[in-house]
Design a protein around this motif. Sequence first.
Motif, PDB file in Angstrom:
ATOM      1  N   TYR A   1     -26.378  10.052  83.532  1.00 39.76           N
ATOM      2  CA  TYR A   1     -28.306  10.023  83.665  1.00 39.76           C
ATOM      3  C   TYR A   1     -28.552   8.890  82.764  1.00 39.76           C
ATOM      4  N   ASP A   2     -29.534   8.090  83.282  1.00 45.75           N
ATOM      5  CA  ASP A   2     -30.004   7.092  82.680  1.00 45.75           C
ATOM      6  C   ASP A   2     -31.649   7.221  82.506  1.00 45.75           C
ATOM      7  N   LEU A   3     -32.118   7.330  81.515  1.00 43.45           N
ATOM      8  CA  LEU A   3     -33.503   7.760  81.532  1.00 43.45           C
ATOM      9  C   LEU A   3     -34.208   6.367  80.808  1.00 43.45           C
ATOM     10  N   ASP A   4     -35.085   5.991  81.435  1.00 42.19           N
ATOM     11  CA  ASP A   4     -36.148   4.837  80.985  1.00 42.19           C
ATOM     12  C   ASP A   4     -37.520   5.355  80.911  1.00 42.19           C
ATOM     13  N   LEU A   5     -37.797   5.159  79.577  1.00 43.70           N
ATOM     14  CA  LEU A   5     -39.105   5.362  79.403  1.00 43.70           C
ATOM     15  C   LEU A   5     -39.983   4.362  78.879  1.00 43.70           C
ATOM     16  N   GLY A   6     -39.679   3.079  79.500  1.00 45.30           N
ATOM     17  CA  GLY A   6     -40.490   2.025  79.228  1.00 45.30           C
ATOM     18  C   GLY A   6     -40.303   1.125  78.090  1.00 45.30           C
ATOM     19  N   GLY A   7     -39.852   1.582  76.950  1.00 46.65           N
ATOM     20  CA  GLY A   7     -39.601   0.998  75.903  1.00 46.65           C
ATOM     21  C   GLY A   7     -38.334   1.652  75.061  1.00 46.65           C
ATOM     22  N   GLN A   8     -37.848   2.754  75.493  1.00 46.18           N
ATOM     23  CA  GLN A   8     -36.784   3.076  75.048  1.00 46.18           C
ATOM     24  C   GLN A   8     -35.996   3.907  76.385  1.00 46.18           C
ATOM     25  N   SER A   9     -34.626   3.855  76.149  1.00 46.77           N
ATOM     26  CA  SER A   9     -33.591   4.250  77.164  1.00 46.77           C
ATOM     27  C   SER A   9     -32.643   5.220  76.435  1.00 46.77           C
ATOM     28  N   TYR A  10     -32.152   6.122  77.428  1.00 48.19           N
ATOM     29  CA  TYR A  10     -31.199   7.080  76.962  1.00 48.19           C
ATOM     30  C   TYR A  10     -30.273   7.189  78.175  1.00 48.19           C
ATOM     31  N   THR A  11     -28.885   7.553  77.777  1.00 47.39           N
ATOM     32  CA  THR A  11     -27.797   7.825  78.727  1.00 47.39           C
ATOM     33  C   THR A  11     -27.137   8.845  78.325  1.00 47.39           C
ATOM     34  N   TRP A  12     -26.654   9.824  79.185  1.00 53.71           N
ATOM     35  CA  TRP A  12     -25.695  10.800  79.038  1.00 53.71           C
ATOM     36  C   TRP A  12     -24.933  11.306  80.224  1.00 53.71           C
ATOM     37  N   ARG A  13     -23.657  12.010  80.144  1.00 55.30           N
ATOM     38  CA  ARG A  13     -23.049  11.971  81.217  1.00 55.30           C
ATOM     39  C   ARG A  13     -22.194  13.395  80.917  1.00 55.30           C
ATOM     40  N   PHE A  14     -21.829  13.849  82.094  1.00 55.25           N
ATOM     41  CA  PHE A  14     -20.884  15.036  82.313  1.00 55.25           C
ATOM     42  C   PHE A  14     -19.570  14.534  83.200  1.00 55.25           C
TER      43      PHE A  14
END
Length: 136
Positions: A66-79
């Motif tokens: 999963y890649d979350l893009d919030l415009g100025g911040q991004s987060y990645t996590w995985r299973f």
Amino acid sequence: MADARAIAVVAAASIAALSAAYGGEGEASTSRQQPAVVCTSEGGSPWIVKARGTLTRTKSKNEIIYDLDLGGQSYTWRFITSPQGSTTIVGPGFLLQSDAGARSQQLYVTGEIREHAGPIILSLAIGSRCPSWLRK
């Protein structure tokens, strides 16, 4: 008393559900983008939208990223599922930056996240609206 920086990551998905999601041998990786919304509530008050963005889900034979893009911040996590069927979760770290008390985080195989920091709840929901549930 629980340490305010204690990290508790709880996976809300069973290994069987993850295994079923991965399909057969040789499956190519596929990606899907969805709108996502980050909402918070403090002490049972109504949800407040904190951010909107895009959640990209990439699925392969043994992994969901999963890649979350919030415009100025991004987060990645995985299973990640091993050939033996055990699942490892590599988390994004906390989305909610708060020292409001004991912290916990739940990562769901759907891509949604719930966090608690003392009386504050954060929800990453798929779609454009805050969730309908709220712990009183």
